[in-house]
Design an enzyme around this catalytic site. Structure first.
Site, short mmCIF file in Angstrom:
data_model
loop_
_atom_site.label_atom_id
_atom_site.label_comp_id
_atom_site.label_asym_id
_atom_site.label_seq_id
_atom_site.Cartn_x
_atom_site.Cartn_y
_atom_site.Cartn_z
N TYR A 193 48.82 -5.68 -26.36
CA TYR A 193 47.56 -5.81 -25.36
C TYR A 193 46.65 -6.64 -26.20
O TYR A 193 45.90 -7.55 -25.74
CB TYR A 193 46.94 -4.19 -25.26
CG TYR A 193 45.92 -4.41 -24.27
CD1 TYR A 193 45.99 -4.74 -22.75
CD2 TYR A 193 44.46 -3.77 -24.54
CE1 TYR A 193 44.93 -4.56 -22.03
CE2 TYR A 193 43.43 -3.77 -23.93
CZ TYR A 193 43.65 -4.23 -22.29
OH TYR A 193 42.54 -3.91 -21.67
N SER B 55 38.27 -7.21 -23.28
CA SER B 55 38.43 -5.94 -23.77
C SER B 55 37.88 -5.70 -25.32
O SER B 55 37.63 -6.62 -25.97
CB SER B 55 39.81 -5.44 -23.95
OG SER B 55 39.98 -4.14 -24.61
O1 NJP Z 1 43.50 -2.14 -14.39
P1 NJP Z 1 44.35 -1.60 -12.77
P2 NJP Z 1 41.96 -1.97 -14.37
N1 NJP Z 1 49.33 -10.84 -10.41
O2 NJP Z 1 45.53 -1.27 -13.34
C1 NJP Z 1 46.36 -6.48 -10.91
C2 NJP Z 1 40.86 -4.84 -18.34
N2 NJP Z 1 40.24 -3.61 -19.21
O3 NJP Z 1 41.02 -2.19 -13.31
O4 NJP Z 1 49.09 -7.08 -8.43
C3 NJP Z 1 48.24 -10.64 -10.01
O5 NJP Z 1 43.39 -0.16 -12.14
C4 NJP Z 1 46.69 -5.27 -9.88
O6 NJP Z 1 46.85 -5.67 -8.76
P3 NJP Z 1 48.53 -5.39 -8.24
C5 NJP Z 1 42.30 -4.88 -18.15
O7 NJP Z 1 42.87 -5.17 -19.31
C6 NJP Z 1 40.58 -2.32 -18.72
O8 NJP Z 1 41.47 -1.16 -15.27
O9 NJP Z 1 48.33 -5.43 -6.75
N3 NJP Z 1 47.45 -9.25 -10.10
C7 NJP Z 1 45.36 -4.56 -10.15
O10 NJP Z 1 44.45 -5.10 -9.11
C8 NJP Z 1 42.12 -5.74 -16.88
O11 NJP Z 1 42.29 -7.09 -17.46
C9 NJP Z 1 40.01 -1.26 -19.56
O12 NJP Z 1 49.26 -4.30 -8.95
C10 NJP Z 1 47.97 -8.47 -10.83
C11 NJP Z 1 44.76 -4.85 -11.41
O13 NJP Z 1 45.50 -6.17 -11.70
C12 NJP Z 1 41.01 -5.26 -16.21
O14 NJP Z 1 40.37 -4.92 -17.18
C13 NJP Z 1 39.44 -1.46 -20.82
C14 NJP Z 1 49.25 -8.72 -11.70
C15 NJP Z 1 45.03 -4.12 -12.56
O15 NJP Z 1 44.38 -2.67 -12.12
C16 NJP Z 1 41.28 -4.39 -15.02
O16 NJP Z 1 41.73 -3.20 -15.37
C17 NJP Z 1 39.21 -2.90 -21.23
C18 NJP Z 1 49.61 -9.90 -11.39
N4 NJP Z 1 51.07 -10.11 -12.24
C19 NJP Z 1 39.63 -3.75 -20.29
N5 NJP Z 1 49.25 -7.65 -12.44
C20 NJP Z 1 40.31 0.12 -18.87
N6 NJP Z 1 40.52 0.39 -17.68
O17 NJP Z 1 39.93 1.19 -19.87
C21 NJP Z 1 48.71 -6.92 -12.25
O18 NJP Z 1 38.99 -2.90 -22.38
N7 NJP Z 1 47.71 -7.32 -11.51
#
Ligand code: NJP
Length: 239
Positions: free
Chosen positions: A148, A135
């Site tokens: 974070y 990030s």
């Molecule tokens: O997030 P979101 P993004 N075990 O909330 C999964 C980074 N990033 O796509 O388990 C397994 O839409 C969850 O799946 P589920 C950010 O830090 C973002 O925006 O089914 N999976 C879902 O597929 C992150 O590292 C921004 O709920 C787990 C996913 O994670 C990455 O990009 C900016 C889980 C989250 O989907 C993806 O973010 C930045 C677990 N325990 C960096 N917990 C931004 N969006 O602005 C969650 O700088 N997931």
């Protein structure tokens, strides 16, 4: 027509049920890889080009089980993308110990567990690619990003040590650090209603991050894409 760049390859993407992970999985699949998608809300299942495994990346036994299944059923992945993550904004005094631990568990320990389970196999084969979705918060301090940033700076540290430890093994590592991306991650924050936040329309798209991942993993073996930073153009200083 040139062949799909990842034809015959195997990729594993965590947090691939929505947002950036879903877009990354789609891009790798479109480039010809068989993609294993991990997330808690996915149901186990497979098609010719994709395997879904329900997996909580914070659970060491669940990660070992999922990776073991991939190794047994499909072989050693060529690419892993550590993407699963959570985000919240709170000043240090507002964060409970459980919330802090959860941020570290999902964003940092999850990537550790998946990488730890796969890397020995990549090293043994002498080829592979570990991509970590960091990030802008892995190198810039934003107000209230305490937990974070702790997790994302930690990811950067792990990435940089992996780079050293995996030098000359044939395994490449890439840290991709995006600024704000318009995904469901922002829903609880509602940035459009708050001053000082990038509005959702101005944010990056999940596909932008997916394109960066695809770029990193499709370069020739001589080229090591160590790090990519992506920001909305609004932030780019103009001369
Ligand atoms: O997030 P979101 P993004 N075990 O909330 C999964 C980074 N990033 O796509 O388990 C397994 O839409 C969850 O799946 P589920 C950010 O830090 C973002 O925006 O089914 N999976 C879902 O597929 C992150 O590292 C921004 O709920 C787990 C996913 O994670 C990455 O990009 C900016 C889980 C989250 O989907 C993806 O973010 C930045 C677990 N325990 C960096 N917990 C931004 N969006 O602005 C969650 O700088 N997931």
């Amino acid at each position: 027509m040139s062949p799909a760049p990842l034809a015959g390859g195997l990729a594993l993407v965590t947090g691939a049920s929505r947002g950036i992970g879903l877009a990354v999985a789609g891009a790798l699949e479109a480039a010809g890889a068989h993609v294993v998608r991990l997330a808690r809300s996915l149901a186990d299942g497979a098609t010719e080009t994709r395997t879904d495994l329900r997996c909580d990346v914070t659970d060491p036994a669940a990660v070992d089980r999922a990776v073991g299944r991939v190794l047994a059923e499909r072989g050693v992945p060529d690419i892993i993308v550590n993407n699963a993550g959570l985000f919240f904004i709170k000043r240090i005094e507002e964060i409970s110990p459980a919330e802090f631990a959860r941020a570290i568990a999902v964003n940092l320990t999850g990537a550790f567990l998946v990488t730890r389970a796969v890397v020995p196999h990549l090293v043994q084969r002498g080829a592979g690619h570990v991509v970590t979705i960091g990030s802008v918060s892995d190198h810039v301090a934003y107000p209230g990003s305490t937990a974070y940033a702790a997790s994302k700076f930690g990811l950067r540290g792990m990435h940089e040590v992996l780079q050293v430890d995996l030098a000359r093994t044939g395994v490449r590592v890439t840290l991709i650090s995006p600024g704000p991306v318009d995904t469901e991650m922002w829903d609880p924050v509602d940035p459009d209603s708050k001053p000082g936040f990038t509005k959702r329309k101005a944010m990056l798209r999940a596909e932008d991050v997916a394109a960066a991942v695809l770029y990193a993993v499709t370069q020739p073996p001589r080229l090591d894409v160590t790090e990519i930073r992506l920001m909305p153009t609004i932030y780019t200083p103009r001369g």
